[in-house]
Scaffold this active site. Structure first.
Site, PDB file in Angstrom:
ATOM      1  N   TYR A 123      -8.235   3.212 -15.263  1.00 51.10           N
ATOM      2  CA  TYR A 123      -9.482   2.782 -14.419  1.00 51.10           C
ATOM      3  C   TYR A 123      -9.967   4.177 -13.823  1.00 51.10           C
ATOM      4  O   TYR A 123     -11.155   4.500 -13.801  1.00 51.10           O
ATOM      5  CB  TYR A 123      -9.166   1.842 -13.252  1.00 51.10           C
ATOM      6  CG  TYR A 123      -9.239   0.525 -13.936  1.00 51.10           C
ATOM      7  CD1 TYR A 123      -9.918  -0.050 -14.660  1.00 51.10           C
ATOM      8  CD2 TYR A 123      -8.459  -0.516 -13.016  1.00 51.10           C
ATOM      9  CE1 TYR A 123     -10.002  -1.389 -15.278  1.00 51.10           C
ATOM     10  CE2 TYR A 123      -8.182  -1.814 -13.689  1.00 51.10           C
ATOM     11  CZ  TYR A 123      -9.045  -2.120 -14.776  1.00 51.10           C
ATOM     12  OH  TYR A 123      -9.163  -3.377 -15.082  1.00 51.10           O
ATOM     13  N   VAL A 135      -6.400   8.421  -8.300  1.00 51.17           N
ATOM     14  CA  VAL A 135      -6.080   8.254  -7.015  1.00 51.17           C
ATOM     15  C   VAL A 135      -5.802   9.739  -6.492  1.00 51.17           C
ATOM     16  O   VAL A 135      -4.984  10.580  -6.745  1.00 51.17           O
ATOM     17  CB  VAL A 135      -5.048   7.401  -6.634  1.00 51.17           C
ATOM     18  CG1 VAL A 135      -4.629   7.335  -4.978  1.00 51.17           C
ATOM     19  CG2 VAL A 135      -5.357   6.186  -7.059  1.00 51.17           C
ATOM     20  N   ASP A 190      -2.081  -9.626 -11.842  1.00 52.70           N
ATOM     21  CA  ASP A 190      -1.317  -8.528 -12.600  1.00 52.70           C
ATOM     22  C   ASP A 190      -0.322  -7.983 -11.461  1.00 52.70           C
ATOM     23  O   ASP A 190      -0.116  -6.916 -11.327  1.00 52.70           O
ATOM     24  CB  ASP A 190      -2.470  -7.424 -12.785  1.00 52.70           C
ATOM     25  CG  ASP A 190      -2.029  -6.389 -13.774  1.00 52.70           C
ATOM     26  OD1 ASP A 190      -1.031  -6.678 -14.471  1.00 52.70           O
ATOM     27  OD2 ASP A 190      -2.586  -5.339 -13.857  1.00 52.70           O
TER      28      ASP A 190
END
Length: 399
Positions: free
Chosen positions: A16, A19, A225
């Protein structure tokens, strides 16, 4: 905007986004800053789900990751804060239309010019904010493959020039930045597998995860998830504090009859292979009880230190499975139970124990694990009863 964040280093990268470890310039507080590039309607929908769920949890539970703030990137290095309870209209419109909405198609830019006077800038020491370093993404599909779900392909695009800061030039991509609490212990896999087995630590982790899931389900949030990768750890003098994170696949349900989350049903096949419930594997309608199954897989793996190597992954993962054939092919529990609902699971799995394996879970905990891993979702204990049952089982086995 009053807060100024400094990016220090990249600490994680997924399908995605990325970080970073960062700091609040005024207070020096360490934070995790997650950048989610909004280049695809499917991506954006997942990001907004994550944001909405994290706002709902706020900072109300010690075992759920806390969201400090959310910023919308409007230029290569320009950010504006999102107001609490609000979603960016332009991103919502992109999701509804199924295509990226340009500035000329949305009123948000005009509204921002009239109503936003302050701009926040990230002091970036990593250069990853610059659009000349786009992230690479995998293709997403609704059905799970042999690994984790695949994510949408990132596609860079040019945006129409509207302001002095956004004249035509290099490709630029809007992004959401989530500023969250920082967890210095890594994820649950990293934390537990880098240390010798410790039963007390394992029991603490199990109890904390029970509490977190009960809290999420009480808010109408189904995670969908749950796995060790999505549980972060804060190291404290009193022991690890675990935090459930990554709400990109979560679903929120409001106005449920009698507050019963099991009456809300889902149909999208999503999750990670070794933690998915059998009804999800089978493509059936499922409920929040699928989270209980995922948690059961995690508990079993934590308590017995069961690990596996997923294809293409260099590091061990905590997870339970069924061995198939003489070659020892590993089949996820959910898949095995979908193929044979009467399959008898052998808990504890490892009968011959030697250091560094922990002692096996006792009879009461084994019975609870079998209930959590039942092929019938209705036979699994609901989240609001799970914490008490875990505490009772651990106490009974310690006598």
């Amino acid at each position: 905007m009053e807060e100024l964040y400094t990016l220090e280093r990249e600490v994680g990268r997924g399908s995605y986004g990325v970080v970073f470890e960062g700091h609040m310039a005024k207070t020096g507080q360490r934070v995790a800053i997650k950048r989610l590039p909004c280049s695809n309607p499917e991506c954006i929908e997942l990001y907004l789900q994550e944001l909405w769920a994290m706002r709902a949890t706020a900072k109300n539970h010690a075992n759920v990751i806390a969201l400090h703030s959310c910023l919308l990137q409007t230029g290569p290095r320009s950010l504006k804060p999102l107001k609490p309870g609000k979603l960016p209209p332009r991103l919502v419109e992109s999701v509804l239309k199924g295509t990226i909405v340009g500035a000329a198609q949305s009123q948000e830019r005009n509204d921002a010019q009239r109503g936003t006077n302050s701009v926040s800038r990230l002091q970036d020491r990593t250069n990853t904010v610059q659009a000349k370093h786009p992230l690479q993404y995998k293709t997403k599909s609704n059905a799970c493959d042999s690994t984790t779900p695949q994510r949408p392909q990132h596609r860079a695009r040019k945006r129409p020039a509207q302001t002095e800061e956004e004249q035509p030039g290099p490709l630029r991509c809007l992004a959401l930045w989530l500023v969250m609490e920082y967890c210095d212990g890594g994820d649950l896999n990293q934390y537990l597998l880098s240390r010798p087995p410790d039963s007390q630590r394992n029991h603490s982790v199990v109890r904390q995860l029970c509490s977190a899931l009960a809290f999420l389900h009480s808010l109408g949030i189904t995670h969908r998830d749950l796995k060790p990768d999505n549980v972060l750890v804060c190291v404290t003098p009193r022991g690890p504090v675990v935090k459930v994170a990554d709400f990109g696949l979560s679903k929120m349900s409001e106005g449920l009859l009698d507050g019963d989350l099991t009456r809300q049903h889902f149909s999208s096949t999503c999750g990670s292979d070794f933690y998915m419930a059998p009804e999800v594997w089978g493509g059936l309608i499922y409920s929040a009880q699928a989270d209980i199954f995922s948690l059961g897989v995690m508990f079993w793996a934590v308590l017995e230190r069961i690990t596996f190597l997923e294809e293409g992954a260099p590091q061990e993962q905590l997870g339970a499975y069924v061995c198939k054939g003489r070659s020892g092919w590993l089949m996820p529990l959910g898949e095995a139970l979908w193929e044979n609902a009467d399959l008898q699971l052998c808990i504890p799995m490892k009968f011959k124990r030697a250091p560094p394996l922990p002692p096996p879970p006792g009879p009461a905990m084994c019975a609870l694990l079998l209930d959590m891993l039942a092929s019938n979702p209705d036979a699994r204990p609901p989240a609001d009863q799970l914490e008490a049952r875990v505490r009772s089982a651990l106490e009974e086995d310690s006598r």
